[in-house]
Enzyme design. Structure first.
Site, PDB file in Angstrom:
ATOM      1  N   LYS A 277      53.434  25.161  61.081  1.00 44.58           N
ATOM      2  CA  LYS A 277      54.878  24.972  61.219  1.00 44.58           C
ATOM      3  C   LYS A 277      55.303  25.363  62.633  1.00 44.58           C
ATOM      4  O   LYS A 277      55.010  26.459  63.094  1.00 44.58           O
ATOM      5  CB  LYS A 277      55.632  25.827  60.200  1.00 44.58           C
ATOM      6  CG  LYS A 277      55.449  25.370  58.762  1.00 44.58           C
ATOM      7  CD  LYS A 277      56.251  26.239  57.812  1.00 44.58           C
ATOM      8  CE  LYS A 277      56.061  25.802  56.368  1.00 44.58           C
ATOM      9  NZ  LYS A 277      56.703  24.513  56.072  1.00 44.58           N
ATOM     10  N   ARG A 352      52.899  21.202  46.294  1.00 43.58           N
ATOM     11  CA  ARG A 352      52.595  20.229  45.243  1.00 43.58           C
ATOM     12  C   ARG A 352      51.151  20.365  44.754  1.00 43.58           C
ATOM     13  O   ARG A 352      50.846  20.026  43.614  1.00 43.58           O
ATOM     14  CB  ARG A 352      52.873  18.816  45.759  1.00 43.58           C
ATOM     15  CG  ARG A 352      51.996  18.373  46.903  1.00 43.58           C
ATOM     16  CD  ARG A 352      52.587  17.204  47.680  1.00 43.58           C
ATOM     17  NE  ARG A 352      53.774  17.600  48.427  1.00 43.58           N
ATOM     18  CZ  ARG A 352      54.500  16.758  49.164  1.00 43.58           C
ATOM     19  NH1 ARG A 352      54.150  15.476  49.255  1.00 43.58           N
ATOM     20  NH2 ARG A 352      55.557  17.185  49.814  1.00 43.58           N
TER      21      ARG A 352
END
Length: 497
Positions: A277, A352
């Site tokens: 990130k 996920r």
């Protein structure tokens, strides 16, 4: 933390000395308040009417006026409730939060509340108590200098409200769950580790006599949880797959959802993995990536205390998403516990992956419905902002019942589409699917479609809480920081579905 104490008063407020007085004022029109319900109040002509005129108070929802040092009464708070015919639980909850914050500013340790007959309604009384209790949240665990200057509200006197201690206790149980979730998300990531979440689950199990099973890394490997374990590879923190269970003595035979699994994404820190990130990805806030897990544990706290006639499984795949020589690489292929093979297109789409194995695990429990909560996609923040979460689902009855809980709790959700054609963007050359879509846009939908691949036939709903789990600025009964979003929604749904 210590909550304010509630007391019901049937006589005039004057019997309580050295207090602050809060009055709920309705809105007649955009420029005029509706205060006719207060004309018999002894303070009306000498105190309330002059304050209304001087402050140009209209009674619009969210407005407030205060006065300090008045000769006959001391401190007064006017809170706008909006149109009387449109009053709802969230408006009262927000008004209660404003009363609490006004008392802090007025240095008042007690308040007498006059909201006409509104608080005779059980739902309104519960909402008011929640607003006070949620606004009272304080977190000083990691401060060496404690706040000794603030005068916290300790007593709330409810004037002319029907005595109902049971409703106050229900609000306290729910607020305790929300504040646990807030504590977990607010905690720094070197404190709120997967092991700490497991310890919290252990304490809840002991406190409320819940069944607990914590799967270690080896246990997960035996179950074939390759998607979940792929995220754990780059971290030195030991992963913990947490399964709490509340079982009542009897089930509610009238409910379509008697056995339920609540699943929370538990990434206690998300670096993004090798897809690190950067920039506006706000890596410094990635301790928040376990807000789904925190909400599920907060719901476990509340449900354990309330004890409804529903069997509830609380499931949390907990891990960090970090980088070392063993970390999963873009291009790796992993196998989930249902046998599906996933090409890792982006290591920052890790939530996920851990939810995939958690959904497979939950469905094998034979539940009637599964609801997962996750700070899953930045695309959800783009779509709905920070005041609303998106909900996806395969079963209209489940989705609609969750949607019905939203206005009662003030935790806003908006139904999003599961557009099947978008799944084509996740097709892989070398595996059954990729973990991200190849096209720009619809990132929240493709993430939900990915999760749907791990649900066979059980009713399922997915809540993407990426925008609602954290607030940069205080608002009504929320402080800056963790909101505990989802706890009240889940508890309300469990109690009313």
């Amino acid at each position: 933390m210590q909550y304010p104490e509630f007391q019901f008063l049937s006589s005039q407020a004057s019997q309580v000395a050295h207090s602050c007085y809060a009055f709920g004022i309705f809105e007649k029109n955009h420029t005029t308040p509706e205060a006719s319900h207060l004309t018999d109040e002894p303070l009306y002509h000498d105190v309330l009417l002059p304050l209304i005129k001087e402050s140009q108070f209209t009674g619009q929802q969210g407005t407030i006026a205060t006065a300090n040092g008045l000769p006959t009464v001391g401190k007064v708070i006017l809170v706008g409730l909006g149109k009387q015919e449109a009053i709802g639980e969230e408006a009262i909850r927000q008004a209660a939060g404003m009363v609490y914050n006004a008392c802090i500013k007025l240095y008042s340790p007690s308040v007498v509340v006059h909201f006409n007959t509104l608080l005779n309604d059980t739902t309104h009384l519960k909402a008011f108590a929640e607003g006070i209790l949620l606004a009272a949240y304080v977190d000083e665990r990691f401060k060496s200098q404690k706040d000794t200057k603030t005068t916290y509200l300790k007593k709330v006197y409810l004037l002319n409200a029907k005595a109902d201690d049971q409703t106050i206790q229900l609000a306290q149980k729910i607020a305790t769950g929300v504040n646990l979730a807030r504590d977990l998300v607010n905690a720094p990531p070197n404190y709120a580790t997967p092991s700490m979440l497991a310890q919290t689950a252990t304490e809840l199990a002991q406190k409320h006599h819940l069944a607990l099973n914590i799967l270690e890394k080896e246990d997960c490997a035996k179950l074939g949880m390759g998607a979940y374990l792929s995220v754990t590879q780059g971290s030195n923190a030991v992963p913990k797959f947490i399964h709490l269970c509340y079982k009542p003595k009897s089930l509610d035979a009238q409910s379509p959802f008697q056995k339920i699994a609540l699943i929370g994404k538990g990434v206690t820190f998300d670096s993004g993995g090798l897809n690190l990130k950067i920039g506006n990805a706000q890596i410094e806030l990635m301790k928040c990536d376990m807000a789904g897990a925190a909400a599920v544990l907060g719901a476990a706290e509340a449900i354990g205390a309330i004890q409804p006639r529903k069997e509830v499984h609380f499931i949390i795949p907990a891990t960090e998403n970090m980088i070392n020589g063993s970390a999963t690489k873009p291009g790796d292929v992993v196998t989930a516990s249902n046998g599906k093979k996933i090409e890792i297109d982006n290591t920052d789409a890790e939530g996920r992956l851990i939810l995939a194995d958690a959904l497979v695990y939950a469905e094998k429990l034979g539940v009637d419905a599964m609801v997962d909560l996750a700070t899953l996609t930045g695309a959800m923040v783009t779509a709905l902002g920070t005041h609303m979460s998106g909900i996806f689902g395969t079963d209209p009855q489940l989705t609609n019942s969750l949607m019905a809980a939203s206005p009662r709790t003030g935790e806003k959700i908006w139904q999003m589409p599961l557009e099947a054609s978008y799944f084509k963007s996740m097709q892989s050359i070398v595996a059954d699917m990729r973990n991200t879509g190849s096209k720009k846009g619809a990132g929240s939908i493709t993430a939900a479609l990915f999760l749907k691949e791990f649900v066979e036939k059980t009713a399922w709903a997915h809540l993407d809480i990426a925008g609602t789990a954290w607030k940069e600025q205080p608002w009504c009964y929320h402080h800056a920081g963790a909101t505990g979003f989802g706890v009240r929604l889940l508890v309300d749904w469990l109690l009313n579905s």
